[in-house]
Design an enzyme around this catalytic site. Sequence first.
Site, PDB file in Angstrom:
ATOM      1  N   SER A 155      -6.057 -42.550 -20.036  1.00 60.68           N
ATOM      2  CA  SER A 155      -5.074 -42.188 -19.011  1.00 60.68           C
ATOM      3  C   SER A 155      -5.178 -43.220 -17.891  1.00 60.68           C
ATOM      4  O   SER A 155      -6.227 -43.864 -17.743  1.00 60.68           O
ATOM      5  CB  SER A 155      -5.413 -40.803 -18.452  1.00 60.68           C
ATOM      6  OG  SER A 155      -4.738 -40.561 -17.238  1.00 60.68           O
ATOM      7  N   TYR A 204     -10.939 -33.928 -15.196  1.00 57.06           N
ATOM      8  CA  TYR A 204     -10.086 -34.765 -16.063  1.00 57.06           C
ATOM      9  C   TYR A 204     -10.387 -36.245 -15.857  1.00 57.06           C
ATOM     10  O   TYR A 204     -10.551 -37.000 -16.815  1.00 57.06           O
ATOM     11  CB  TYR A 204      -8.625 -34.444 -15.758  1.00 57.06           C
ATOM     12  CG  TYR A 204      -7.603 -35.101 -16.668  1.00 57.06           C
ATOM     13  CD1 TYR A 204      -7.270 -34.536 -17.893  1.00 57.06           C
ATOM     14  CD2 TYR A 204      -6.941 -36.261 -16.282  1.00 57.06           C
ATOM     15  CE1 TYR A 204      -6.322 -35.125 -18.715  1.00 57.06           C
ATOM     16  CE2 TYR A 204      -5.992 -36.857 -17.096  1.00 57.06           C
ATOM     17  CZ  TYR A 204      -5.677 -36.280 -18.313  1.00 57.06           C
ATOM     18  OH  TYR A 204      -4.726 -36.871 -19.133  1.00 57.06           O
TER      19      TYR A 204
HETATM   20  P1  NAP Z   1      -0.013 -31.570 -24.575  1.00 56.80           P
HETATM   21  O1  NAP Z   1       1.472 -31.629 -24.653  1.00 56.80           O
HETATM   22  O2  NAP Z   1      -0.660 -30.542 -23.712  1.00 56.80           O
HETATM   23  O3  NAP Z   1      -0.661 -31.486 -26.058  1.00 56.80           O
HETATM   24  C1  NAP Z   1      -2.036 -31.423 -26.232  1.00 56.80           C
HETATM   25  C2  NAP Z   1      -2.384 -31.207 -27.699  1.00 56.80           C
HETATM   26  O4  NAP Z   1      -3.811 -31.125 -27.797  1.00 56.80           O
HETATM   27  C3  NAP Z   1      -1.818 -29.918 -28.285  1.00 56.80           C
HETATM   28  O5  NAP Z   1      -1.314 -30.159 -29.580  1.00 56.80           O
HETATM   29  C4  NAP Z   1      -3.043 -29.002 -28.365  1.00 56.80           C
HETATM   30  O6  NAP Z   1      -3.031 -28.110 -29.465  1.00 56.80           O
HETATM   31  C5  NAP Z   1      -4.155 -30.012 -28.601  1.00 56.80           C
HETATM   32  N1  NAP Z   1      -5.470 -29.496 -28.237  1.00 56.80           N
HETATM   33  C6  NAP Z   1      -5.900 -29.102 -27.005  1.00 56.80           C
HETATM   34  N2  NAP Z   1      -7.172 -28.656 -27.098  1.00 56.80           N
HETATM   35  C7  NAP Z   1      -7.553 -28.798 -28.380  1.00 56.80           C
HETATM   36  C8  NAP Z   1      -8.735 -28.502 -29.097  1.00 56.80           C
HETATM   37  N3  NAP Z   1      -9.821 -27.996 -28.500  1.00 56.80           N
HETATM   38  N4  NAP Z   1      -8.785 -28.743 -30.440  1.00 56.80           N
HETATM   39  C9  NAP Z   1      -7.693 -29.257 -31.064  1.00 56.80           C
HETATM   40  N5  NAP Z   1      -6.540 -29.565 -30.452  1.00 56.80           N
HETATM   41  C10 NAP Z   1      -6.465 -29.329 -29.119  1.00 56.80           C
HETATM   42  O7  NAP Z   1      -0.572 -32.958 -24.069  1.00 56.80           O
HETATM   43  P2  NAP Z   1       0.124 -34.395 -23.951  1.00 56.80           P
HETATM   44  O8  NAP Z   1       0.722 -34.493 -22.603  1.00 56.80           O
HETATM   45  O9  NAP Z   1       0.937 -34.703 -25.157  1.00 56.80           O
HETATM   46  O10 NAP Z   1      -1.193 -35.267 -23.924  1.00 56.80           O
HETATM   47  C11 NAP Z   1      -1.828 -35.742 -25.093  1.00 56.80           C
HETATM   48  C12 NAP Z   1      -2.996 -36.594 -24.659  1.00 56.80           C
HETATM   49  O11 NAP Z   1      -2.552 -37.607 -23.774  1.00 56.80           O
HETATM   50  C13 NAP Z   1      -4.085 -35.824 -23.896  1.00 56.80           C
HETATM   51  O12 NAP Z   1      -5.359 -36.348 -24.210  1.00 56.80           O
HETATM   52  C14 NAP Z   1      -3.733 -36.114 -22.446  1.00 56.80           C
HETATM   53  O13 NAP Z   1      -4.829 -35.977 -21.593  1.00 56.80           O
HETATM   54  C15 NAP Z   1      -3.291 -37.539 -22.558  1.00 56.80           C
HETATM   55  N6  NAP Z   1      -2.441 -38.008 -21.454  1.00 56.80           N
HETATM   56  C16 NAP Z   1      -1.290 -37.353 -21.122  1.00 56.80           C
HETATM   57  C17 NAP Z   1      -0.480 -37.853 -20.102  1.00 56.80           C
HETATM   58  C18 NAP Z   1       0.797 -37.210 -19.672  1.00 56.80           C
HETATM   59  O14 NAP Z   1       1.343 -37.624 -18.631  1.00 56.80           O
HETATM   60  N7  NAP Z   1       1.320 -36.245 -20.395  1.00 56.80           N
HETATM   61  C19 NAP Z   1      -0.864 -39.020 -19.455  1.00 56.80           C
HETATM   62  C20 NAP Z   1      -2.052 -39.660 -19.816  1.00 56.80           C
HETATM   63  C21 NAP Z   1      -2.829 -39.143 -20.824  1.00 56.80           C
HETATM   64  P3  NAP Z   1      -2.184 -26.735 -29.428  1.00 56.80           P
HETATM   65  O15 NAP Z   1      -0.785 -27.154 -29.700  1.00 56.80           O
HETATM   66  O16 NAP Z   1      -2.749 -25.920 -30.532  1.00 56.80           O
HETATM   67  O17 NAP Z   1      -2.379 -26.135 -28.065  1.00 56.80           O
HETATM   68  C1  GCO Z   2      -2.019 -34.954 -13.243  1.00 57.90           C
HETATM   69  C2  GCO Z   2      -1.445 -35.335 -14.584  1.00 57.90           C
HETATM   70  C3  GCO Z   2      -2.245 -36.433 -15.212  1.00 57.90           C
HETATM   71  C4  GCO Z   2      -1.527 -36.960 -16.431  1.00 57.90           C
HETATM   72  C5  GCO Z   2      -2.007 -38.268 -16.911  1.00 57.90           C
HETATM   73  C6  GCO Z   2      -1.800 -39.385 -15.945  1.00 57.90           C
HETATM   74  O1  GCO Z   2      -2.129 -33.764 -12.954  1.00 57.90           O
HETATM   75  O2  GCO Z   2      -2.309 -35.870 -12.454  1.00 57.90           O
HETATM   76  O3  GCO Z   2      -1.354 -34.259 -15.428  1.00 57.90           O
HETATM   77  O4  GCO Z   2      -3.504 -36.002 -15.456  1.00 57.90           O
HETATM   78  O5  GCO Z   2      -1.582 -36.023 -17.462  1.00 57.90           O
HETATM   79  O6  GCO Z   2      -3.267 -38.264 -17.461  1.00 57.90           O
HETATM   80  O7  GCO Z   2      -1.967 -40.563 -16.619  1.00 57.90           O
END
Ligand code: NAP
Ligand code: GCO
Length: 270
Positions: free
Chosen positions: A151, A164
């Site tokens: 991230s 986080y």
């Molecule tokens: P999301 O929509 O909340 O999806 C998260 C996924 O992780 C879901 O499929 C969930 O499964 C699964 N999961 C959570 N806990 C788990 C566990 N203990 N075992 C197996 N599966 C698990 O998240 P996203 O926004 O797509 O993010 C995906 C990744 O990118 C994460 O690592 C997040 O931190 C990272 N990220 C996100 C952003 C952003 O802006 N969205 C930015 C930077 C990084 P279920 O469907 O069964 O709940």
């Molecule tokens: C927040 C956001 C972030 C994003 C992401 C940023 O609350 O600041 O949810 O954590 O998910 O990781 O890159």
Amino acid sequence: MKSSEVMNLFSLEGKTALVTGACYGIGFAIATALHGAGAKIAFCATSDASVEKALKAYEAEGITDVKGYACDVTDEAQVRGLIADVERDVAPIDILVNNAGIIKRIPMCDMAVEDFRRVVDVDLVAPYIVSKAVLPGMIERGHGKIINVCSILSELGRETVAAYTAAKGGLKLLTQNICAEFGGKNIQCNGIGPGYIATQQTAPLRERQSDGSRHPFDQFIVGRTPAGRWGEAEDLMGPAVFLASDASNFVNGHILYVDGGVLAYIGRQP
Ligand code: NAP
Ligand code: GCO
């Protein structure tokens, strides 16, 4: 290599990928991209219900040959079972994407230590557990790709997300350490560092206000991002294919930030 062969570097034909947490959002987009580049896909989620729902979503995209499994990636015994199931049902894993993640937005001094530990467990300890389970097979077969979804908060802090940022900062260093320890075995471990991406995880930060105006955090992110918009999960597709493919065979221990320029920007001048 002939120039006409360059695009073959990006092909994932004959490869098998496991993407954790690939039901929707970023994981779903990455799994879809790897499938489009030719890989066989296995994914996991927290429950059978999530897996069933996700299989329908893949089907709606015309993808009918993915395999889904319920597995809590923080549980080492379940993860060992998952890897054995994927190897039995699909094939040995060439590409692992540690995508599953959670966030808890709680001011640090109000946060219960159990909540802090759970975030670190899912976002940092689980990628260690899953990597540890696939690495011996990758070493034996003489190649492997691990992509950790980090991230921009692997680099930056902000209020309410101490667990986080600690976990994602740790994941960046775990990525570098896997590179250091296994680079000599032809294993590349890199990270993708998304900026702010419009998914379920960030939906609360984009909710419309009661007067119909945009959430202040939504406006803040758009102003803080040189691209002037939130990222879409699809923005991660090309970078994921690159890091999963032979095109990145000499890229190792790198975090590829896909953030519309946030980390390059000091912020809008007054
Ligand atoms: P999301 O929509 O909340 O999806 C998260 C996924 O992780 C879901 O499929 C969930 O499964 C699964 N999961 C959570 N806990 C788990 C566990 N203990 N075992 C197996 N599966 C698990 O998240 P996203 O926004 O797509 O993010 C995906 C990744 O990118 C994460 O690592 C997040 O931190 C990272 N990220 C996100 C952003 C952003 O802006 N969205 C930015 C930077 C990084 P279920 O469907 O069964 O709940
Ligand atoms: C927040 C956001 C972030 C994003 C992401 C940023 O609350 O600041 O949810 O954590 O998910 O990781 O890159």
